[in-house]
Design an enzyme around this catalytic site. Structure first.
Site, PDB file in Angstrom:
ATOM      1  CG  ASP A   9       8.500   2.673  -0.801  1.00  0.00           C
ATOM      2  OD1 ASP A   9       8.157   1.710  -1.065  1.00  0.00           O
ATOM      3  OD2 ASP A   9       7.851   3.405  -0.007  1.00  0.00           O
ATOM      4  CG  ASP A  14       9.213  -1.282  -1.314  1.00  0.00           C
ATOM      5  OD1 ASP A  14       8.885  -0.770  -2.242  1.00  0.00           O
ATOM      6  OD2 ASP A  14       8.672  -1.445  -0.289  1.00  0.00           O
ATOM      7  CG  ASN A  38       7.931   1.471   2.658  1.00  0.00           C
ATOM      8  OD1 ASN A  38       6.496   1.635   3.080  1.00  0.00           O
ATOM      9  ND2 ASN A  38       8.168   0.390   2.080  1.00  0.00           N
ATOM     10  CB  THR A 123       6.397  -1.452  -5.159  1.00  0.00           C
ATOM     11  OG1 THR A 123       7.869  -1.049  -4.907  1.00  0.00           O
ATOM     12  CG2 THR A 123       6.576  -2.753  -6.133  1.00  0.00           C
ATOM     13  CG  PHE A 164       1.840   3.636   3.040  1.00  0.00           C
ATOM     14  CD1 PHE A 164       1.976   4.475   4.243  1.00  0.00           C
ATOM     15  CD2 PHE A 164       3.058   3.420   2.229  1.00  0.00           C
ATOM     16  CE1 PHE A 164       3.238   4.989   4.317  1.00  0.00           C
ATOM     17  CE2 PHE A 164       4.028   4.474   2.481  1.00  0.00           C
ATOM     18  CZ  PHE A 164       4.330   5.066   3.515  1.00  0.00           C
ATOM     19  CG  ASN A 165       2.710   2.568  -1.968  1.00  0.00           C
ATOM     20  OD1 ASN A 165       3.439   2.725  -0.995  1.00  0.00           O
ATOM     21  ND2 ASN A 165       2.816   1.213  -2.342  1.00  0.00           N
ATOM     22  CG  HIS A 238       1.453  -5.171   0.780  1.00  0.00           C
ATOM     23  ND1 HIS A 238       0.144  -5.121   1.129  1.00  0.00           N
ATOM     24  CD2 HIS A 238       2.059  -4.785   2.214  1.00  0.00           C
ATOM     25  CE1 HIS A 238       0.132  -5.006   2.577  1.00  0.00           C
ATOM     26  NE2 HIS A 238       0.949  -4.677   3.029  1.00  0.00           N
ATOM     27  CG  ASP A 239       5.912  -3.293  -2.264  1.00  0.00           C
ATOM     28  OD1 ASP A 239       4.520  -2.978  -2.542  1.00  0.00           O
ATOM     29  OD2 ASP A 239       6.674  -2.712  -1.622  1.00  0.00           O
TER      30      ASP A 239
HETATM   31  C1  BDR Z   1       2.369  -0.700   0.659  1.00  0.00           C
HETATM   32  O1  BDR Z   1       2.965   0.287   1.749  1.00  0.00           O
HETATM   33  C2  BDR Z   1       4.132   0.161   1.975  1.00  0.00           C
HETATM   34  O2  BDR Z   1       4.393  -0.070   3.324  1.00  0.00           O
HETATM   35  C3  BDR Z   1       4.686  -1.261   1.408  1.00  0.00           C
HETATM   36  O3  BDR Z   1       5.880  -1.376   1.029  1.00  0.00           O
HETATM   37  C4  BDR Z   1       3.781  -1.651   0.210  1.00  0.00           C
HETATM   38  O4  BDR Z   1       4.253  -0.845  -1.033  1.00  0.00           O
HETATM   39  C5  BDR Z   1       1.352  -1.568   1.223  1.00  0.00           C
HETATM   40  O5  BDR Z   1       0.305  -0.568   1.600  1.00  0.00           O
HETATM   41 CA    CA Z   2       6.668  -0.390  -1.021  1.00  0.00          CA
END
Ligand code: BDR
Ligand code: CA
Length: 312
Positions: A9, A14, A38, A123, A164-165, A238-239
């Site tokens: 996303d 990402d 996102n 991701t 978040f995901n 993160h990703d």
């Molecule tokens: C995840 O949430 C999104 O904002 C980032 O792209 C990542 O996948 C981190 O919590």
């Molecule tokens: Ca992401």
């Protein structure tokens, strides 16, 4: 060689993960699928197409679910801006999506290729992946592995316990974790160690000066968001951790353990509950990342990004 479907996303981190998956010769990026996360599905799909065109690759993009399975969507404009990729100027894509039903496409790709051929890297919220598993349960035994940036063993980011995901689509995450496929969860315990300092940023730009403006735009915006929203002096990327793990599993310290996803708790919805109390049962097919080999990680990112050519 890893034959990969990347469900994403984009999103600043990402975008870096996508660059890595296109740059590293050990990855055959079969297709990219997108889900609302996102930002809206329309925006993240446009971003994926533009990023792929930017580096002159021909990876098909399939857009997927616009909203989570059950919850109302809540995009992360507070981190990724209005476009989902604020801070970078990308040309609008000339190419179109190859299809608009990512879940069906994921099923098709997995079922039409040999057993254990496809690696799924995710991701984004798991909406497309849950839909695919519901459409065709056989994919769960055919996939080589599912490697996801999602969740947290200890502390969350959207709430004290939820990442978040998972928080965006907890029902989808529950569906995915309850299926019989090998899952590696690379959560915040790992990704909060992937801090992109200014020194690291310079290293990446030096590795690929052609991509320098885009990399600086991405990372600078991400740094400001993380400073303002989460009090991080430099952003956690993160990703890319999920892609790095795919390339070299030794970059993340993992432990096998059962994971359940909380979907009902008043204050814990979206929590990935990792049971670390004792030895995992013999048939346990989930593992969680706990720590990152930081130097090895940035070497992997740098090497992959260095291979990309910017399309003029
Ligand atoms: C995840 O949430 C999104 O904002 C980032 O792209 C990542 O996948 C981190 O919590
Ligand atoms: Ca992401």
């Amino acid at each position: 060689m890893k034959h990969v479907i990347l469900d994403c996303d984009p999103g600043h981190d990402d975008a870096l993960a996508l660059f890595m998956a296109m740059g590293d010769p050990q990855i055959d990026l079969m297709e990219v699928t997108t889900a609302g996360g996102n930002q809206s599905l329309e925006k993240v799909t446009k971003n994926a197409l533009s990023l792929i065109e930017l580096v002159g690759k021909k990876v098909p993009v399939y857009s997927g679910c616009p909203t989570p399975l059950v919850k109302a969507p809540k995009w992360a404009g507070y981190i990724h801006g209005e476009t989902g990729l604020d801070g970078v100027k990308l040309d609008p894509p000339k190419t179109r999506v190859a299809g608009t039903h990512a879940a069906e496409q994921i099923v098709k790709t997995i079922m039409e290729n040999p057993d254990q051929y496809v690696t799924l890297i995710t991701t984004a919220p798991l909406t497309n992946i849950a839909m695919a598993a519901l459409l065709e349960p056989k994919i769960c035994s055919r996939v080589k592995e599912v490697i996801m940036m999602l969740g947290a063993v200890h502390t969350g980011n959207v709430t004290p316990v939820a990442e978040f995901n998972t928080y965006t689509d907890p029902e989808a995450a529950k569906v995915v974790f309850e299926r019989e496929w090998p899952i590696t969860m690379i959560g915040l315990d790992v990704t909060h160690q992937a801090i992109c300092t200014k020194e690291v940023q310079q290293r990446l730009v030096k590795a690929n000066p052609e991509l320098g403006e885009v990399l600086n735009g991405l990372i600078n915006f991400f740094r400001d968001s993380y400073k303002d929203e989460e009090c991080f002096p430099d952003p956690p990327t993160h990703d890319p951790c999920a892609v790095a793990y795919t390339l070299d599993p030794s970059v993340v310290k993992t432990v096998k353990c059962p994971v359940s996803v909380e979907t009902k708790g008043e204050v814990t919805c979206g929590m990935t509950v990792a049971d670390l109390r004792a030895m995992a049962p013999k048939d346990c097919r989930t593992q969680v990342g706990l720590a990152l080999d930081v130097e090895k990680f940035w070497n992997i990112v740098e090497k992959a990004i260095a291979n990309l050519k910017v399309e003029k």
